[in-house]
Design an enzyme around this catalytic site. Structure first.
Site: not given
Lengths: 333, 333, 333, 333
Positions: B144-146
């Site tokens: 995921g990006c976070y």
């Protein structure tokens, strides 16, 4: 071992973009990056996006540059001529500044002042005949960013007689990098964000270059500052002559081009679509009320408007594929 | 004739970025780009930045994808598992969605709901052991990006015992593309520009992924929406243990990495420096008052946070140079 | 004939906002607006939003200010004390600078350096007892912008014992006007737009003020620069004690307040909603994973964070309605 | 007890701004705020900037509105006429929509389609004769936002014969609130930030209103979408006749006006300076190359372009001071 290139003025925005493009170019090796007040600094301290590129800025010394096969000059107005004069003829030069763009000394003196340094080959490959001229040149004057945007929109129409060369009216908005990296109060983020304004209203110094490159005889040009870092959007209007179809003329002019693209009917350019690329997007329509031809043109002022254009010219001058190291696809959204 | 790749979900933001990266990749050929409601449209009608790329979106049909050597899945939550199950084992798959990231079914059910599809190899090459695991895998779950932003900042510190795994506090701000392309009122430009807000405050579904990937045992994570299209900046704070130097630990962890860079002392990350690239920039300091370790981490949520990371994994899976088609240098300013 | 007020430092952003508020105030008359390098300029040449207000900036001379009933000082650090010392006691003073906020000389010397000028009444009317103290004071030290944002979120919780005073962690993002109008390279629009970064990471000089005003004993504070002109969003996290309900505590603390508003359950603050106003919006929740209390606080750094707060204090000091000339409603979107 | 006013269409951006202005107005009391799909919601749930204003949106029912002294209609195209017809004659009405602006049914049908609802008094007080006409009217058609910006720039010049009424060329850029609150893909923040584009290029439906209000006989009008929430900047160019000085003509036209201001020589308008206010800023120059007259005009599309203008008209209709509840000073930066 690639072709040796150098960037004079690597601390500015166009200089940083040149280094970024060179770093991703399959054939070019950066052998020198020079600066004035920032000489001695790590390049990545000046351009955080280049973190990891181990280059130190050196002073802008002709000797340091003479060792390159090609030198990009990204200097303030009036500094290119003196430096270029001290480079050997065998070193090819692409000047991103204005010093060598104008063929008419009177126009230079009127808009820039000071002595005219003489014209070089004009670095816009998509103009008729310019591709070959650039390939054969040792010295090339890169276009101005507004001039590139407007010339690509207008020159084919005037050349084909599709629009009148008189009473051309252009309003074009630029992102803030077009104003360079000099620290001026009106360029503070607090001032620019959420704001639109015109500047140099009716007096911008790119007017003679645009007239020269497009063939326009009379030009009203109003530039605007837009709250975004990059991108120019120009709305170019001219009266139709009725003797040639503007859309067909533009499509013919750029058929086969890699970077200049007339969008599908009904699709209008957006600057974001060109961000970080060497693309110029165009669309043309006829105003319903006035009948004026409206051409909308978008590019990245640091891409096709400056560093990308310069690399494209360099590719031609060095006998490389014209598209080497350049993308036609923007970073969006 | 390059390696054949396909993108399922090419109409979204991550999908568009994947296609852009594939178009500039020296070894990959795009053989299919699929979409749901946009099937049948020209890709460039959906992604104006890809004007000139002659690709038509097709329906997301396993048969159309089975012909590729590798398929990127950029689909909404819960759609990857079903599609992947219908692809031959010989087709390598990189899933940009969340379906296969979590190893703990209970965590999946608690944060996402519905049945757990099972874990794939976690696609973060810079974690110890993951580079080889990804190279050997046929199915990879992209971060995921976070999670990418925070894991790169925190995992080495917890692994080395430099900080406590309890009571980690993270506040991270993302550009709007992190919310995808779905048309929601709070994502209108009029609402976002000039505004900052938190969202899913204290409840974000990436928490279990971040804990799994970092080893954190207790995590307070507050995400913010920032008025910019791309970029994540995470401020990660944890209590020091005193047994290992945080800065030295991070520098050791990423020595030799191409894309993850601990900046020079005193230089802090900026999201803009990573725009359009696969870079992650890090810096670490110790808070003067509290003594907490503060790690700041920046990347492009569509780059190292999604599509760039996916291409990096694909390069490993396909035996290509890990950096092929990827840049470590952002488009800035 | 209204009450006579003057603004020292009217050329800065807080000064400009003060003049805007005074111009719309039913009881206050601006009798002097002073500046340093801009003395002699028309106020509207410095602040284009004040076009039509016929005021000329004068030099910052105590004599020019002594004629006012109340003087607002919006000066750089360290200049307030000397000027205030030269104003008659009968002239009320609200200092928007930091000089007189800290009660502890050691804290001043540690974070600001130089001799401590002594503490004035702290200008945050919503703190217990402060409304009356401000009304009775001749000299008031306006809050810092971060301090106002964080104190309104945290002080009632610590006072009520709802959260621990140790290990408070705050990340707060500010628009660029928080950095003032000084022309610095990193504040150029080209640098800020599309970018997020932290600054003074772990070392910000507002820490002692925040600790003093909130009662926090240990504070990790990380400020961020956000790509927007105005607004602060603070995420304040602290460990719960379990002895008081955070939401109820905050609602009780601000019941009846005109400008500080705990939003309805489930609604989180947005900075845009406070733009140009004197409002502060709050919401509180408990982090699902860690159990930390998270308070989110938003205000306009030039409004409730500076000029609005100062006018609110001035209203109290002058015996006017506390809300005179102030709005609780932001200019949005 | 003030004058009773109602807002129909209070959930949109113009409606929200109207409520904000009414809340700060010394003489007006809001007695009803209506909406369509949002009826039943708290106003502050729709407009977070109005937190603390205890108003519930009701259905747009003529009976609910008939009780007011004056009703503002902020409805989609084509809905005003039907609603207005059901309001008693004694209820004054200001329509912010387009339904009643055009005097020529053919122009209405050509640009909007459907039957023409008939013209009301045109709500631009600064036009000759309009102030008195508005004061005497029971029904007023507020200007369009672009029309206001352009008419204030151009109408006096054509009226005075200073410029030709033929071949007027206008390029104007608007912030995104000009497109309303409808959720459309191209208005997503991810699409707009960092982007400039034209729209309705050469076909915008405000053309007949602008021609009617300015006296222009031929108009090329290109609107642009700018990455900011509010503000319109129009560049209006026309050929000079040589019979009247443009600058003197404009200054004479607006001498004594409270909200329309011709800036000092050499100072050009900025949209930010008008944010949240009812001001319109103008400047005029002559293009150096073409000799065209260039007028630059800036205002807030929700202020003087919509809600501010409407309140100004309402003040006149109600016999209140024309400037009541309105500011000439923008919230900047």
């Amino acid at each position: 071992m690639g072709i040796r290139v150098a960037v004079a003025g690597a601390s500015g925005y166009a200089g940083g973009e040149l280094v970024r493009l060179i770093a991703g170019h399959p054939e070019l090796d950066l052998v020198a990056a020079t600066a004035h007040s920032q000489a001695g600094a790590a390049l990545s301290a000046v351009h955080p996006q280049l973190a990891g590129l181990d280059v130190t800025l050196t002073a802008t010394d002709p000797a340091a540059l003479a060792d390159a096969d090609l030198v990009f000059l990204a200097l303030p107005h009036g500094e290119s001529a003196a430096l270029a004069a001290r480079l050997p003829d065998a070193v090819r030069v692409v000047d991103l500044g204005a010093d060598h763009r104008l063929t008419d000394p009177a126009a230079w003196e009127s808009y820039y002042g000071g002595p005219h340094a003489g014209a070089w080959t004009y670095g816009l490959p998509e103009l008729p005949g310019q591709r070959a001229a650039i390939a054969a040149a040792g010295r090339v004057a890169n276009t101005g960013c507004y001039a590139a945007t407007i010339t690509l929109a207008l020159a084919p129409l005037i050349a084909a007689g599709a629009v009148e060369a008189d009473d051309v009216v252009v309003v074009a908005a630029s992102g803030t990098t077009g104003a360079g990296k000099a620290v001026k109060p009106h360029l503070l983020a607090s001032e620019v964000m959420g704001d639109l304004s015109t500047y140099k209203t009716g007096t911008h110094q790119h007017v003679p270059e645009i007239k020269q490159a497009t063939g326009a005889r009379s030009l009203s040009f109003t530039p605007m500052l837009a709250p975004m870092p990059r991108g120019i959007l120009a709305t170019v209007t001219a009266r139709p002559t009725g003797t040639a179809d503007p859309a067909a003329t533009l499509r013919d002019a750029y058929a086969g081009e890699s970077f200049v693209r007339v969008l599908p009917d009904g699709t209008f350019p957006r600057t974001a679509a060109t961000l970080g690329s060497n693309a110029c997007h165009l669309q043309v329509t006829v105003d319903r009320d006035s009948g004026r031809v409206i051409v909308v043109s978008a590019l990245d002022n640091l891409g096709k408007g400056a560093a990308g254009q310069a690399v494209q010219c360099a590719n031609l001058m060095l006998g490389l594929p014209e598209t080497a190291g350049l993308s036609a696809f923007g970073v969006m959204p």
